[in-house]
Motif scaffolding. Structure first.
Motif, short mmCIF file in Angstrom:
data_model
loop_
_atom_site.label_atom_id
_atom_site.label_comp_id
_atom_site.label_asym_id
_atom_site.label_seq_id
_atom_site.Cartn_x
_atom_site.Cartn_y
_atom_site.Cartn_z
N GLN A 146 -4.38 44.50 -11.18
CA GLN A 146 -5.12 44.30 -9.94
C GLN A 146 -5.61 42.86 -9.76
O GLN A 146 -5.99 42.46 -8.67
CB GLN A 146 -6.32 45.26 -9.90
N MET A 147 -5.59 42.08 -10.82
CA MET A 147 -6.11 40.71 -10.75
C MET A 147 -5.16 39.79 -9.99
O MET A 147 -3.94 39.95 -10.06
CB MET A 147 -6.30 40.15 -12.17
N PRO A 148 -5.68 38.81 -9.28
CA PRO A 148 -4.83 37.74 -8.73
C PRO A 148 -4.12 37.03 -9.88
O PRO A 148 -4.63 36.97 -11.00
CB PRO A 148 -5.82 36.82 -8.03
N ASP A 149 -2.96 36.48 -9.61
CA ASP A 149 -2.14 35.88 -10.66
C ASP A 149 -2.89 34.83 -11.48
O ASP A 149 -2.83 34.84 -12.72
CB ASP A 149 -0.88 35.25 -10.05
N GLU A 150 -3.61 33.95 -10.80
CA GLU A 150 -4.29 32.87 -11.51
C GLU A 150 -5.39 33.42 -12.41
O GLU A 150 -5.54 32.99 -13.56
CB GLU A 150 -4.88 31.88 -10.50
N GLU A 151 -6.16 34.38 -11.90
CA GLU A 151 -7.23 34.97 -12.70
C GLU A 151 -6.67 35.74 -13.89
O GLU A 151 -7.21 35.66 -15.00
CB GLU A 151 -8.07 35.91 -11.83
N ARG A 152 -5.58 36.47 -13.65
CA ARG A 152 -4.97 37.23 -14.75
C ARG A 152 -4.45 36.30 -15.83
O ARG A 152 -4.66 36.54 -17.03
CB ARG A 152 -3.84 38.10 -14.22
N ASN A 153 -3.79 35.23 -15.43
CA ASN A 153 -3.24 34.30 -16.42
C ASN A 153 -4.35 33.67 -17.24
O ASN A 153 -4.22 33.51 -18.47
CB ASN A 153 -2.42 33.22 -15.72
N GLN A 154 -5.45 33.31 -16.60
CA GLN A 154 -6.57 32.73 -17.33
C GLN A 154 -7.13 33.72 -18.34
O GLN A 154 -7.44 33.35 -19.48
CB GLN A 154 -7.67 32.31 -16.35
N GLN A 155 -7.23 34.98 -17.94
CA GLN A 155 -7.72 36.02 -18.84
C GLN A 155 -6.79 36.18 -20.04
O GLN A 155 -7.24 36.30 -21.19
CB GLN A 155 -7.84 37.34 -18.08
N LEU A 156 -5.50 36.18 -19.82
CA LEU A 156 -4.52 36.36 -20.89
C LEU A 156 -4.53 35.19 -21.86
O LEU A 156 -4.38 35.36 -23.07
CB LEU A 156 -3.13 36.57 -20.30
N VAL A 157 -4.70 33.98 -21.33
CA VAL A 157 -4.75 32.80 -22.19
C VAL A 157 -6.02 32.79 -23.02
O VAL A 157 -6.00 32.52 -24.23
CB VAL A 157 -4.64 31.52 -21.34
N GLU A 158 -7.17 33.08 -22.38
CA GLU A 158 -8.45 33.04 -23.08
C GLU A 158 -8.53 34.08 -24.19
O GLU A 158 -9.21 33.85 -25.20
CB GLU A 158 -9.59 33.26 -22.08
N THR A 159 -7.85 35.19 -24.02
CA THR A 159 -7.88 36.24 -25.05
C THR A 159 -6.70 36.15 -26.01
O THR A 159 -6.51 37.03 -26.84
CB THR A 159 -7.89 37.63 -24.39
N ASN A 160 -5.90 35.08 -25.87
CA ASN A 160 -4.73 34.88 -26.73
C ASN A 160 -3.88 36.15 -26.77
O ASN A 160 -3.47 36.64 -27.83
CB ASN A 160 -5.17 34.49 -28.15
N ASP A 161 -3.63 36.69 -25.58
CA ASP A 161 -2.98 38.00 -25.44
C ASP A 161 -1.50 37.92 -25.83
O ASP A 161 -0.74 37.16 -25.23
CB ASP A 161 -3.12 38.48 -23.99
N HIS A 162 -1.09 38.71 -26.85
CA HIS A 162 0.30 38.79 -27.27
C HIS A 162 0.98 40.05 -26.73
O HIS A 162 2.16 40.25 -26.98
CB HIS A 162 0.41 38.83 -28.80
N ILE A 163 0.24 40.90 -26.03
CA ILE A 163 0.76 42.20 -25.62
C ILE A 163 1.37 42.18 -24.23
O ILE A 163 2.45 42.72 -24.00
CB ILE A 163 -0.38 43.26 -25.67
#
Length: 477
Positions: free
Chosen positions: A303-320
Motif C-alpha cells: 500500500q505504500m508509495p514507491d518512494e516510501e516503500r523503498n526507504q523502508q526496505l533500505v532502512e530495515t536492510n530488507d532481504h525478503i
C-alpha cells in the motif's frame, strides 16, 4: 493426485492422443525424470495429468508449435476447474483473440483450421523435430541429471556459428539481467554453492546452485558445469503457473516466485527443462522472524508509495521483499516453490548501492579467486558480463590469430569468431540468459564426483531425503 481412469477428462485438450512411448519423453531431462515428476505430482492434491500435459504442451509453446492463445484456450476450463482461477500469463493473448472483431469466436475454435483443429492435428514434422532434439541430448546425460544440460548441438557435430559470429543477441527488453559463466576458470570449489546458501538461508538439501562434474567422450579432461536458474526470457515454468506466482519482473527480466501467491502445485517444476525448481519440504531451517526484513508487513508494503516503500526496505536492510514489496527473496516458506532469484533485494538497493548488480554466488566466486561468474545487464555493453565476454573473445583471437598491418578491432575485424560460447538447451526456445564459455556437455556426458564433494562442505542435495531420515529413523544419529 492421479485419476483412476486412463482419460484426463479435459474435453478438447487432446490428452488422450499422447504419442509418448516407453523409450521417448517430452522432457529434456529424460524419461526417468519425467516418471519422477509424475510420481511427485501424484503425492500432491492437484491433478497429475493436467500438470504433465501442460508441461508437455509448454514445450510445444516455446518452440512455436502452438500459440499462447491456443495454449491458454486448451487448458482454460481444466485449470479453472482445478484451481478456481486461471491467471497464467497466456491469458493476455487469449483475451486479445477474443477481442478480435473479425471471425466469430465459435469459428476460431471449431472451424476448419481453428484452434480445436490445430490442437488435434499438430504439425507432425515440427513435433518430430522436437523429439529429435530430445534424442540428440542422449539418454545417459539425462539419467545423470545432465539431460537439462546437453543441447541438440552437443552431439559432436559442428556448432551453429551464432555465438562465434557476433556478441550476445539483443531483445526488446531495455534491461535483461543475466550471467556469463567461464567454465574454464571454475575449479569446482563449491564456494558459489555455499555463498548462495548463506545469503538465502535455504534449508538443508534445498540448494539453488549446483556445480556438476562430468566426463565426456568429446574431451579428455574432467569438466565442470555451474547450474543456476537460467532466468529464461521465454520460460515454460511461468506459462504453466495457474496463479501467476512464477513471473518475469519487468524492470530487469529476472524470473521470480511470489511466495505469498504460490500454492505449491509444482507444475513449474515439471515444466522446467533445466531441473532447477525446488519444493520447500517441511518447515524451513531458519524461522521467518530471523530473516532480515521480517518486521515489514507484506500488505502494508504493497500500500505504500514507491518512494516510501523503498526507504523502508533500505532502512530495515530488507532481504525478503523486492522493490515492489513482494516476498520473493531468500528461502521460501513451507509448501512453496523456490529457486535461484538473482538476489532481487540486492538489485533493488536494499543492501546498499555497492550490492546492486551483484549476486551472492558471484561474490563468493570472486572471493575464492576464480571470478568465473559475471552478473549484470546483458544488454549493456559496459556491464561486467559483456566486458568480460569481449576480453575473453579478444584473448582467444589473439592467441589464435595475428592481426595484419596493425589492424584494430572494428566492423571488419572482430574477435567473436574464436569464442567458444553456448547457452543450455537454447534449441528448445527458452531463450536462457546465462552464457557459458568453455566445453559444452555432450549427449553422452556422465556425471562424476567433483574435486570437492558436497559432503566435504557440509551440504546435502536432497531436502526430502534429509527430512525422511529424521522422520523414519534411518540411523542412530
Amino acid at each position: 493426485m492421479s485419476r483412476d481412469d486412463d482419460s484426463c477428462g479435459h474435453g478438447s485438450c487432446g490428452c488422450g492422443d499422447n504419442d509418448n512411448t516407453a523409450d521417448e519423453s517430452f522432457h529434456p531431462m529424460g524419461a526417468d525424470y519425467e516418471d519422477e515428476m509424475r510420481e511427485m505430482l501424484d503425492d500432491t492434491e492437484y491433478d497429475t495429468e493436467l500438470g504433465m500435459d501442460m508441461a508437455e504442451d509448454s514445450m510445444r509453446l516455446i518452440q512455436g508449435e502452438i500459440s499462447e492463445a491456443e495454449f491458454h484456450e486448451k487448458y482454460n476450463d481444466a485449470v479453472l476447474e482445478e484451481f478456481d482461477v486461471d491467471d497464467r500469463p497466456t491469458v493476455d493473448a487469449f483475451e486479445e483473440m477474443h477481442a478480435d472483431d473479425g471471425e466469430s469466436i465459435f469459428g476460431k475454435l471449431t472451424g476448419e483450421g481453428g484452434i480445436a483443429d490445430k490442437l488435434a492435428n499438430l504439425d507432425t514434422e515440427m513435433n518430430q523435430s522436437r523429439r529429435d532434439t530430445m534424442k540428440k541430448m542422449g539418454a545417459g546425460a539425462a539419467a545423470l541429471g545432465l539431460g537439462g544440460v546437453a543441447s541438440a548441438q552437443s552431439s559432436g557435430d559442428p556448432k551453429d556459428d551464432e555465438y562465434g559470429a557476433s556478441p550476445i543477441d539483443q531483445t526488446e527488453t531495455d534491461v535483461q539481467m543475466g550471467m556469463v559463466i567461464d567454465l574454464e576458470r571454475c575449479d569446482g570449489c563449491l564456494e558459489c554453492v555455499v555463498g548462495c546458501i548463506e545469503e538465502n538461508q535455504t534449508s538443508t538439501g534445498a540448494n539453488w546452485m549446483y556445480v556438476l562434474a562430468y566426463e565426456d567422450e568429446n574431451t579428455e579432461q574432467e569438466n565442470l558445469l555451474v547450474r543456476p536458474c537460467q532466468h529464461c526470457s521465454n520460460a515454460p515454468c511461468e506459462k504453466v503457473c495457474p496463479v501467476r506466482a512464477r513471473h518475469t519482473r519487468e524492470k530487469d527480466g529476472i524470473v521470480l516466485t511470489n511466495y505469498e501467491t504460490c500454492i505449491g502445485c509444482r507444475y513449474c517444476q515439471v515444466a522446467c527443462p533445466y531441473g532447477v525448481n525446488y519444493f520447500q519440504w517441511g518447515e524451513p531451517d531458519v524461522p521467518y522472524d530471523e530473516l532480515p526484513g521480517s518486521e515489514n508487513d507484506y500488505e502494508q508494503l504493497k500500500q505504500m508509495p514507491d518512494e516510501e516503500r523503498n526507504q523502508q526496505l533500505v532502512e530495515t536492510n530488507d532481504h525478503i521483499h523486492d522493490g515492489r514489496g513482494q516476498w520473493n527473496d531468500m528461502r521460501p516458506p513451507q509448501g512453496v516453490m523456490g529457486k535461484c532469484t538473482y538476489c532481487p533485494s540486492r538489485q533493488d538497493g536494499h543492501q546498499g548501492e555497492e550490492k546492486v548488480g551483484t549476486t551472492a554466488c558471484q561474490d563468493a566466486c570472486d572471493a575464492a579467486g576464480m571470478s568465473a561468474i559475471h552478473f549484470g545487464d546483458m544488454h549493456d555493453p559496459e556491464s561486467r558480463p559483456q566486458q568480460f565476454l569481449r576480453q575473453r573473445a579478444e584473448l582467444e583471437y589473439e592467441q589464435d590469430t595475428e592481426l595484419d598491418n596493425g589492424e584494430e578491432w572494428g566492423e571488419t575485424v572482430t574477435p567473436w569468431g574464436k569464442l567458444s560460447a553456448f547457452k543450455l538447451l537454447e534449441d528448445l526456445g527458452t531463450n536462457p540468459n546465462v552464457v557459458y564459455l568453455g566445453n559444452e556437455p555432450g549427449p553422452d556426458a556422465e556425471q562424476v564426483e567433483g574435486p570437492v564433494t558436497y559432503e566435504q562442505i557440509g551440504v546435502e542435495d536432497n531436502r526430502k531425503h534429509h527430512l525422511d531420515q529424521f522422520t523414519f529413523g534411518t540411523g542412530d544419529d
